[in-house]
Write a protein that holds these residues in place. Structure first.
Motif, PDB file in Angstrom:
ATOM      1  N   TYR A 173     -11.941  -3.455   6.140  1.00 45.62           N
ATOM      2  CA  TYR A 173     -11.683  -4.165   4.895  1.00 45.62           C
ATOM      3  C   TYR A 173     -10.569  -5.179   5.148  1.00 45.62           C
ATOM      4  O   TYR A 173      -9.398  -4.920   4.881  1.00 45.62           O
ATOM      5  N   LYS A 174     -10.941  -6.330   5.693  1.00 47.25           N
ATOM      6  CA  LYS A 174      -9.960  -7.353   6.033  1.00 47.25           C
ATOM      7  C   LYS A 174      -9.823  -8.339   4.879  1.00 47.25           C
ATOM      8  O   LYS A 174     -10.770  -9.032   4.516  1.00 47.25           O
ATOM      9  N   GLN A 175      -8.603  -8.364   4.314  1.00 51.39           N
ATOM     10  CA  GLN A 175      -8.364  -9.224   3.159  1.00 51.39           C
ATOM     11  C   GLN A 175      -6.864  -9.524   3.056  1.00 51.39           C
ATOM     12  O   GLN A 175      -6.033  -8.626   3.191  1.00 51.39           O
ATOM     13  N   SER A 176      -6.546 -10.791   2.830  1.00 49.39           N
ATOM     14  CA  SER A 176      -5.143 -11.150   2.604  1.00 49.39           C
ATOM     15  C   SER A 176      -4.684 -10.538   1.286  1.00 49.39           C
ATOM     16  O   SER A 176      -5.436 -10.510   0.308  1.00 49.39           O
ATOM     17  N   THR A 177      -3.451 -10.048   1.276  1.00 51.58           N
ATOM     18  CA  THR A 177      -2.959  -9.381   0.078  1.00 51.58           C
ATOM     19  C   THR A 177      -1.460  -9.615  -0.087  1.00 51.58           C
ATOM     20  O   THR A 177      -0.797 -10.111   0.828  1.00 51.58           O
ATOM     21  N   MET A 178      -0.973  -9.263  -1.256  1.00 51.33           N
ATOM     22  CA  MET A 178       0.462  -9.319  -1.528  1.00 51.33           C
ATOM     23  C   MET A 178       0.886  -7.972  -2.104  1.00 51.33           C
ATOM     24  O   MET A 178       0.105  -7.298  -2.778  1.00 51.33           O
ATOM     25  N   PHE A 179       2.116  -7.585  -1.782  1.00 51.50           N
ATOM     26  CA  PHE A 179       2.629  -6.332  -2.305  1.00 51.50           C
ATOM     27  C   PHE A 179       4.117  -6.475  -2.580  1.00 51.50           C
ATOM     28  O   PHE A 179       4.806  -7.331  -2.009  1.00 51.50           O
ATOM     29  N   SER A 180       4.598  -5.642  -3.489  1.00 51.14           N
ATOM     30  CA  SER A 180       5.994  -5.749  -3.913  1.00 51.14           C
ATOM     31  C   SER A 180       6.707  -4.413  -3.755  1.00 51.14           C
ATOM     32  O   SER A 180       6.128  -3.350  -3.979  1.00 51.14           O
ATOM     33  N   THR A 181       7.984  -4.492  -3.349  1.00 50.30           N
ATOM     34  CA  THR A 181       8.874  -3.344  -3.299  1.00 50.30           C
ATOM     35  C   THR A 181      10.115  -3.691  -4.116  1.00 50.30           C
ATOM     36  O   THR A 181      10.173  -4.752  -4.745  1.00 50.30           O
ATOM     37  N   GLN A 182      11.107  -2.835  -4.082  1.00 50.06           N
ATOM     38  CA  GLN A 182      12.357  -3.114  -4.784  1.00 50.06           C
ATOM     39  C   GLN A 182      13.094  -4.295  -4.158  1.00 50.06           C
ATOM     40  O   GLN A 182      13.951  -4.899  -4.790  1.00 50.06           O
ATOM     41  N   ASN A 183      12.734  -4.609  -2.908  1.00 46.29           N
ATOM     42  CA  ASN A 183      13.435  -5.675  -2.190  1.00 46.29           C
ATOM     43  C   ASN A 183      12.764  -7.033  -2.281  1.00 46.29           C
ATOM     44  O   ASN A 183      13.293  -8.016  -1.759  1.00 46.29           O
ATOM     45  N   GLY A 184      11.577  -7.098  -2.907  1.00 43.48           N
ATOM     46  CA  GLY A 184      10.937  -8.395  -3.037  1.00 43.48           C
ATOM     47  C   GLY A 184       9.430  -8.329  -2.925  1.00 43.48           C
ATOM     48  O   GLY A 184       8.830  -7.249  -2.975  1.00 43.48           O
ATOM     49  N   ILE A 185       8.815  -9.508  -2.769  1.00 42.51           N
ATOM     50  CA  ILE A 185       7.362  -9.635  -2.654  1.00 42.51           C
ATOM     51  C   ILE A 185       7.016 -10.082  -1.235  1.00 42.51           C
ATOM     52  O   ILE A 185       7.658 -10.975  -0.676  1.00 42.51           O
ATOM     53  N   PHE A 186       5.983  -9.461  -0.654  1.00 49.74           N
ATOM     54  CA  PHE A 186       5.637  -9.722   0.740  1.00 49.74           C
ATOM     55  C   PHE A 186       4.139  -9.955   0.880  1.00 49.74           C
ATOM     56  O   PHE A 186       3.356  -9.584   0.007  1.00 49.74           O
ATOM     57  N   GLU A 187       3.771 -10.582   1.992  1.00 49.09           N
ATOM     58  CA  GLU A 187       2.371 -10.842   2.304  1.00 49.09           C
ATOM     59  C   GLU A 187       1.903  -9.940   3.442  1.00 49.09           C
ATOM     60  O   GLU A 187       2.695  -9.551   4.312  1.00 49.09           O
ATOM     61  N   GLY A 188       0.622  -9.607   3.415  1.00 46.99           N
ATOM     62  CA  GLY A 188       0.047  -8.800   4.474  1.00 46.99           C
ATOM     63  C   GLY A 188      -1.457  -8.956   4.500  1.00 46.99           C
ATOM     64  O   GLY A 188      -2.032  -9.745   3.741  1.00 46.99           O
ATOM     65  N   THR A 189      -2.102  -8.179   5.374  1.00 46.82           N
ATOM     66  CA  THR A 189      -3.558  -8.202   5.484  1.00 46.82           C
ATOM     67  C   THR A 189      -4.067  -6.775   5.600  1.00 46.82           C
ATOM     68  O   THR A 189      -3.572  -6.005   6.436  1.00 46.82           O
ATOM     69  N   THR A 190      -4.999  -6.416   4.753  1.00 42.34           N
ATOM     70  CA  THR A 190      -5.596  -5.088   4.863  1.00 42.34           C
ATOM     71  C   THR A 190      -6.538  -5.064   6.064  1.00 42.34           C
ATOM     72  O   THR A 190      -7.188  -6.063   6.384  1.00 42.34           O
ATOM     73  N   LYS A 191      -6.597  -3.912   6.732  1.00 39.96           N
ATOM     74  CA  LYS A 191      -7.430  -3.787   7.924  1.00 39.96           C
ATOM     75  C   LYS A 191      -8.598  -2.832   7.705  1.00 39.96           C
ATOM     76  O   LYS A 191      -9.715  -3.092   8.099  1.00 39.96           O
ATOM     77  N   ASN A 192      -8.307  -1.689   7.084  1.00 37.06           N
ATOM     78  CA  ASN A 192      -9.373  -0.756   6.715  1.00 37.06           C
ATOM     79  C   ASN A 192      -8.949  -0.003   5.466  1.00 37.06           C
ATOM     80  O   ASN A 192      -7.774  -0.001   5.090  1.00 37.06           O
TER      81      ASN A 192
ATOM     82  N   SER B  10     -10.030   3.476   2.576  1.00 32.58           N
ATOM     83  CA  SER B  10     -10.814   4.636   2.171  1.00 32.58           C
ATOM     84  C   SER B  10     -10.521   4.888   0.694  1.00 32.58           C
ATOM     85  O   SER B  10      -9.745   4.156   0.075  1.00 32.58           O
ATOM     86  N   SER B  11     -11.091   5.930   0.140  1.00 33.39           N
ATOM     87  CA  SER B  11     -10.856   6.225  -1.274  1.00 33.39           C
ATOM     88  C   SER B  11      -9.440   6.736  -1.521  1.00 33.39           C
ATOM     89  O   SER B  11      -8.998   6.807  -2.664  1.00 33.39           O
ATOM     90  N   SER B  12      -8.703   7.075  -0.457  1.00 31.10           N
ATOM     91  CA  SER B  12      -7.361   7.638  -0.632  1.00 31.10           C
ATOM     92  C   SER B  12      -6.246   6.747  -0.113  1.00 31.10           C
ATOM     93  O   SER B  12      -5.075   7.005  -0.380  1.00 31.10           O
ATOM     94  N   GLY B  13      -6.584   5.694   0.630  1.00 33.38           N
ATOM     95  CA  GLY B  13      -5.519   4.860   1.170  1.00 33.38           C
ATOM     96  C   GLY B  13      -6.028   3.641   1.895  1.00 33.38           C
ATOM     97  O   GLY B  13      -7.238   3.397   2.003  1.00 33.38           O
ATOM     98  N   VAL B  14      -5.078   2.855   2.413  1.00 34.08           N
ATOM     99  CA  VAL B  14      -5.417   1.605   3.075  1.00 34.08           C
ATOM    100  C   VAL B  14      -4.397   1.333   4.180  1.00 34.08           C
ATOM    101  O   VAL B  14      -3.246   1.761   4.090  1.00 34.08           O
ATOM    102  N   PHE B  15      -4.847   0.663   5.239  1.00 30.80           N
ATOM    103  CA  PHE B  15      -3.941   0.250   6.298  1.00 30.80           C
ATOM    104  C   PHE B  15      -3.659  -1.236   6.126  1.00 30.80           C
ATOM    105  O   PHE B  15      -4.576  -2.045   6.003  1.00 30.80           O
ATOM    106  N   VAL B  16      -2.366  -1.593   6.099  1.00 33.54           N
ATOM    107  CA  VAL B  16      -1.947  -2.972   5.859  1.00 33.54           C
ATOM    108  C   VAL B  16      -1.121  -3.458   7.055  1.00 33.54           C
ATOM    109  O   VAL B  16      -0.159  -2.803   7.460  1.00 33.54           O
ATOM    110  N   THR B  17      -1.524  -4.585   7.625  1.00 32.90           N
ATOM    111  CA  THR B  17      -0.721  -5.203   8.673  1.00 32.90           C
ATOM    112  C   THR B  17       0.320  -6.101   8.019  1.00 32.90           C
ATOM    113  O   THR B  17       0.053  -6.759   7.028  1.00 32.90           O
ATOM    114  N   SER B  18       1.518  -6.111   8.598  1.00 32.25           N
ATOM    115  CA  SER B  18       2.615  -6.883   8.023  1.00 32.25           C
ATOM    116  C   SER B  18       3.605  -7.264   9.110  1.00 32.25           C
ATOM    117  O   SER B  18       3.828  -6.515  10.062  1.00 32.25           O
TER     118      SER B  18
END
Length: 216
Positions: free
Chosen positions: A143-162, A164-172
């Motif tokens: 599941y390769k898709q550009s994405t954005m995610f946020s933490t308490q420290n800010g907003i970041f960019e990444g790419t999903t790699k694979n 499942s119904s319970s989780g995802v692997f994100v490259t960053s």
């Protein structure tokens, strides 16, 4: 004649040391390269490391961090060889037995670690392992898709790699820590973004594994 005698003594000594080492080591060491998270139980600091080999009683890993013999640590082994299922993050309590400075390695130090038995803290972590094992019953799909995610420290960019119904692997490009929570935006079939709250359960050089907690 004297030279032959000296060589014979050296070879005998080396043989005796090797035999003693083999006798003291109760189980064979097996090569296994994997990312490690080493947590100092006293200070709470987390160190990055790489596992090189393992046996039934212990692990050999390399790291740039200075860890002292006798130190009690908590290690998270990505793709643990001790787990019954592949690609599982496993937590073990351990003791640093020795440290050696390395000359021909990417890392500065090599460490011998003796694994301990599970305690109450690890029992809590082992529940996470069980959930991880169960989650792997749901197959991961590319599941390769550009994405954005946020933490308490800010907003970041990444790419999903694979995924499942319970989780995802994100490259960053940015490093994150195990236990951090974040909100990830994923694109749904109709093109709309879905915000998913999750917890980082393992990390490596590429990125992190995110366990889904809830959907906004």
């Amino acid at each position: 004649m004297i030279l032959k005698t000296m060589i014979g003594q050296i070879l005998k000594k080396d043989f005796e040391q090797t035999a003693e080492s083999i006798e003291n080591r109760k189980s064979t060491r097996i090569s296994h390269t994997s990312s490690l998270q080493v947590k100092d139980l006293q200070s709470g600091k987390i160190h990055n490391a790489r596992m090189i080999n393992y046996s039934r009683e212990g692990v050999y890993f390399e790291s740039d961090s200075v860890l002292n013999p006798g130190m009690q640590v908590y290690i998270g082994i990505q793709n643990s060889p001790y787990a019954s299922l592949p690609d599982v993050l496993e937590y073990r309590r351990a003791e640093i037995m020795w440290r050696r400075k390395l000359k021909r390695s990417f890392y500065r130090f090599g460490y011998g670690v003796k694994l301990g038995s599970l305690d109450n803290k690890q029992t809590l972590k082992s529940n996470d392992i069980k959930r991880t094992k169960n989650s792997r019953k749901h197959s991961r799909k590319p599941y390769k898709q550009s994405t954005m995610f946020s933490t308490q420290n800010g907003i970041f960019e990444g790419t999903t790699k694979n995924i499942s119904s319970s989780g995802v692997f994100v490259t960053s490009k940015k490093a994150f820590e195990i236990g951090q929570t974040l909100t990830l935006a994923l694109q749904y079939k109709d093109g709309k973004n879905v915000k998913i709250n999750g917890e980082i359960v393992w990390t490596n050089e590429e990125g992190f594994g995110l366990k889904f907690l809830s959907v906004d």
